[in-house]
Motif scaffolding. Structure first.
Motif, short mmCIF file in Angstrom:
data_model
loop_
_atom_site.label_atom_id
_atom_site.label_comp_id
_atom_site.label_asym_id
_atom_site.label_seq_id
_atom_site.Cartn_x
_atom_site.Cartn_y
_atom_site.Cartn_z
N TYR A 163 0.87 -1.16 0.00
CA TYR A 163 0.00 0.00 0.00
C TYR A 163 0.91 1.22 0.00
CZ TYR A 163 -2.85 3.77 1.91
OH TYR A 163 -3.46 4.97 2.11
N GLU A 204 0.82 5.77 -0.33
CA GLU A 204 0.00 6.97 -0.46
C GLU A 204 0.87 8.21 -0.50
OE1 GLU A 204 -2.75 7.05 2.86
OE2 GLU A 204 -1.54 8.54 3.87
N GLN A 218 -3.58 7.02 -3.66
CA GLN A 218 -3.33 5.74 -3.01
C GLN A 218 -3.07 4.66 -4.05
OE1 GLN A 218 -7.11 5.80 -0.89
NE2 GLN A 218 -5.99 5.98 1.03
#
Length: 102
Positions: A19, A21, A30
């Motif tokens: 992940y 961002e 994101q």
């Protein structure tokens, strides 16, 4: 992934992928990428915020609403394709929709 970090993303390994961002000027970008190559790019933009005093069932309080736009792109990709896809998604300039009516 180093390529995302070089683009200014904060990268976090998650179970089965990563992940990342980045925030820039009221926009949150994101990136979700699974180990199998499933990609989701998401952009969240702030549109409008409203607040006002409100009495609810005889109790004085504050009412607030925040309107956001969320845009997504899904694909199956190889890690080599990720940097140019992320940059293209950041540059994607869709017209702003009108804010929701109250």
């Amino acid at each position: 992934m180093q390529a995302l970090e070089e683009l200014g993303y904060e990268v976090t390994p998650i179970q089965g992928g990563l992940y990342a961002e980045k925030r820039r000027g009221g926009v949150l970008y994101q990136v979700y990428l699974s180990a199998k190559g499933d990609l989701r790019l998401r952009r969240r933009r702030f549109l409008k915020e409203e607040a006002r005093p409100l009495a609810l069932a005889g109790v004085e309080g504050e009412w607030a609403a925040r309107y956001e736009l969320e845009e997504n792109f899904f694909a199956l990709v190889s890690p080599e394709d990720l940097p140019h896809l992320v940059l293209a998604f950041e540059r994607l300039d869709l017209p702003d929709p009108p804010p929701p009516s109250p």
